[in-house]
Design a protein around this motif. Sequence first.
Motif, short mmCIF file in Angstrom:
data_model
loop_
_atom_site.label_atom_id
_atom_site.label_comp_id
_atom_site.label_asym_id
_atom_site.label_seq_id
_atom_site.Cartn_x
_atom_site.Cartn_y
_atom_site.Cartn_z
N ARG A 43 0.81 -1.23 0.00
CA ARG A 43 0.00 0.00 0.00
C ARG A 43 0.83 1.27 0.00
O ARG A 43 0.31 2.34 -0.30
CB ARG A 43 -0.96 -0.01 1.20
N THR A 44 2.12 1.15 0.32
CA THR A 44 2.96 2.34 0.21
C THR A 44 3.25 2.64 -1.26
O THR A 44 3.61 3.75 -1.61
CB THR A 44 4.30 2.20 0.99
N ILE A 45 3.08 1.64 -2.12
CA ILE A 45 3.24 1.87 -3.57
C ILE A 45 1.89 2.20 -4.21
O ILE A 45 1.76 3.14 -4.98
CB ILE A 45 3.84 0.63 -4.27
N GLU A 46 0.88 1.37 -3.91
CA GLU A 46 -0.48 1.55 -4.45
C GLU A 46 -1.45 1.58 -3.28
O GLU A 46 -1.83 0.53 -2.76
CB GLU A 46 -0.83 0.37 -5.38
N PRO A 47 -1.88 2.77 -2.83
CA PRO A 47 -2.73 2.86 -1.64
C PRO A 47 -4.05 2.08 -1.76
O PRO A 47 -4.58 1.62 -0.77
CB PRO A 47 -3.00 4.35 -1.49
N ASP A 48 -4.56 1.92 -3.01
CA ASP A 48 -5.86 1.26 -3.17
C ASP A 48 -5.73 -0.24 -3.40
O ASP A 48 -6.58 -0.84 -4.05
CB ASP A 48 -6.62 1.87 -4.34
N SER A 49 -4.66 -0.85 -2.93
CA SER A 49 -4.51 -2.27 -3.23
C SER A 49 -4.91 -3.15 -2.05
O SER A 49 -4.91 -2.73 -0.89
CB SER A 49 -3.08 -2.56 -3.66
N ARG A 50 -5.31 -4.38 -2.42
CA ARG A 50 -5.62 -5.41 -1.41
C ARG A 50 -4.79 -6.63 -1.76
O ARG A 50 -4.60 -6.94 -2.93
CB ARG A 50 -7.10 -5.82 -1.51
N LEU A 51 -4.35 -7.34 -0.75
CA LEU A 51 -3.57 -8.55 -0.99
C LEU A 51 -4.38 -9.74 -0.49
O LEU A 51 -4.64 -9.88 0.70
CB LEU A 51 -2.23 -8.45 -0.25
N LEU A 52 -4.81 -10.60 -1.43
CA LEU A 52 -5.67 -11.71 -1.05
C LEU A 52 -4.96 -13.03 -1.24
O LEU A 52 -4.12 -13.19 -2.13
CB LEU A 52 -6.93 -11.70 -1.93
N SER A 53 -5.34 -13.99 -0.40
CA SER A 53 -4.71 -15.27 -0.48
C SER A 53 -5.55 -16.19 -1.37
O SER A 53 -6.76 -16.15 -1.35
CB SER A 53 -4.54 -15.70 0.96
N PHE A 54 -4.90 -17.00 -2.22
CA PHE A 54 -5.63 -17.98 -3.03
C PHE A 54 -4.85 -19.29 -3.01
O PHE A 54 -3.92 -19.43 -2.22
CB PHE A 54 -5.87 -17.45 -4.46
N GLY A 55 -5.25 -20.27 -3.83
CA GLY A 55 -4.56 -21.55 -3.80
C GLY A 55 -4.87 -22.29 -2.50
O GLY A 55 -5.86 -22.00 -1.83
N SER A 56 -3.99 -23.20 -2.12
CA SER A 56 -4.33 -24.10 -1.02
C SER A 56 -4.55 -23.40 0.33
O SER A 56 -5.38 -23.84 1.12
CB SER A 56 -3.29 -25.20 -0.87
N THR A 57 -3.84 -22.29 0.59
CA THR A 57 -4.07 -21.62 1.89
C THR A 57 -5.50 -21.10 2.00
O THR A 57 -5.99 -20.88 3.10
CB THR A 57 -3.09 -20.44 2.12
N ALA A 58 -6.17 -20.89 0.85
CA ALA A 58 -7.52 -20.34 0.89
C ALA A 58 -8.61 -21.34 0.53
O ALA A 58 -9.79 -21.07 0.72
CB ALA A 58 -7.61 -19.12 -0.03
N ASN A 59 -8.26 -22.52 0.00
CA ASN A 59 -9.34 -23.40 -0.46
C ASN A 59 -9.58 -24.64 0.42
O ASN A 59 -10.37 -25.50 0.08
CB ASN A 59 -9.14 -23.80 -1.93
#
Length: 357
Positions: free
Chosen positions: A49-65
């Motif tokens: 967010r220090t580079i792109e304030p409007d960003s979100r970081l989401l988890s996918f793949g096995s950690t999320a499924n």
Amino acid sequence: TSQRKQASRQRFVTEFSQCLFDFVVQLLPTQEELAVKEDVRKLLERLIRTIEPDSRLLSFGSTANGFSLRNSDMDLCCLIDSEDRLSATDMVTMLGDLLERETKFHVKPLPHARIPIVKLSLDPSPGLPLGIACDIGFENRLALENTRLLMCYAMIDPTRVRSMVLFLKVWAKRRKINSPYKGTLSSYGYVLLVLYFLIHVKNPPVLPNLQQIPPLRPISEEETHLQGHNIWFFDDIQLLRQRWQSANTENVAELLIDFFRYYSRDFPYSVGVASIKNGLLTKDSKGWQSDLDSPRYNDLRERNRFCIEDPFETDFNVARCVTKEGLYTIRGEFMRASRILASRPERAIVALAQLCE
Ligand code: GTP
Ligand code: MG
């Protein structure tokens, strides 16, 4: 004697099912590991967010499924909600520099890869005895959706679906047939094989086909499509569980035995395509034919030895990395597993150990 055989088979299957369950439980990530990973995600999100304030970081793949094993890697996807966002390539370069300056991660930015990513790893620590490996990609919205689809399938029948998938992932890793870079299949590919088997091969099916259940209310094209792909599927799992129950009562062991038999003997590798959305398709119907001799088709043939259709990107073969040798090895492993289980060793635990040797 046939009655005695039947009873002995029943005993084996019951014991093997329990063994599988116990085996899988001890391979699940610990609460501590999950907490550390979530902390890492938050830290990385803060930095991005220090580079792109409007960003979100989401988890996918096995950690999320719901199909994650202890120490599995972390797949993260950065979504940027603003209009004039930086390109993935620029983001990878800038984020790579930033992480190198500000964190203890080993950082490897790959800005010019087909899908630009930053690869990160962290050395072992008390909370993470085996360290951590993590890939950060950008705007990979389809991967977030297929993660959600897999998670919904896991939630319909957690015991049978998760046990089968987790066991198969461990088995494929131990038998060294889980490296797309070396010509074998990704974890994602193995999960799709299990789902295809449970939806389309088993009769009665263990799972419904979530992509073919009609929606409860009319929905617009806009809501169902992402980057030109239809990503709609029935995701109200609570409602589904109230209204639908599988008529299939086989236990995990029976399903696994049948799974190995199906993929060692019955799946039509040379002409067939496994599709969780559309059932068994032909390579011909998808233009993925592999039996043409002309050199022009050589590349096509090499990439389509083994065909698994992606649930959303239906023009994409998830098994495209599987080489001729890779497929030979994978089928050999399916046969080996099938043989071990058919021979039914005295103790189920012995069968399990042999399978994963
Ligand atoms: P482990 O990392 O081994 O625990 O397995 P995983 O479940 O994380 O699977 P994998 O690392 O193979 O893939 C992670 C995610 O990336 C999947 O859940 C998909 O969302 C996505 N993905 C991986 N391979 C492909 C592919 O070939 N096509 C598409 N569309 N998505 C993929
Ligand atoms: Mg992964």
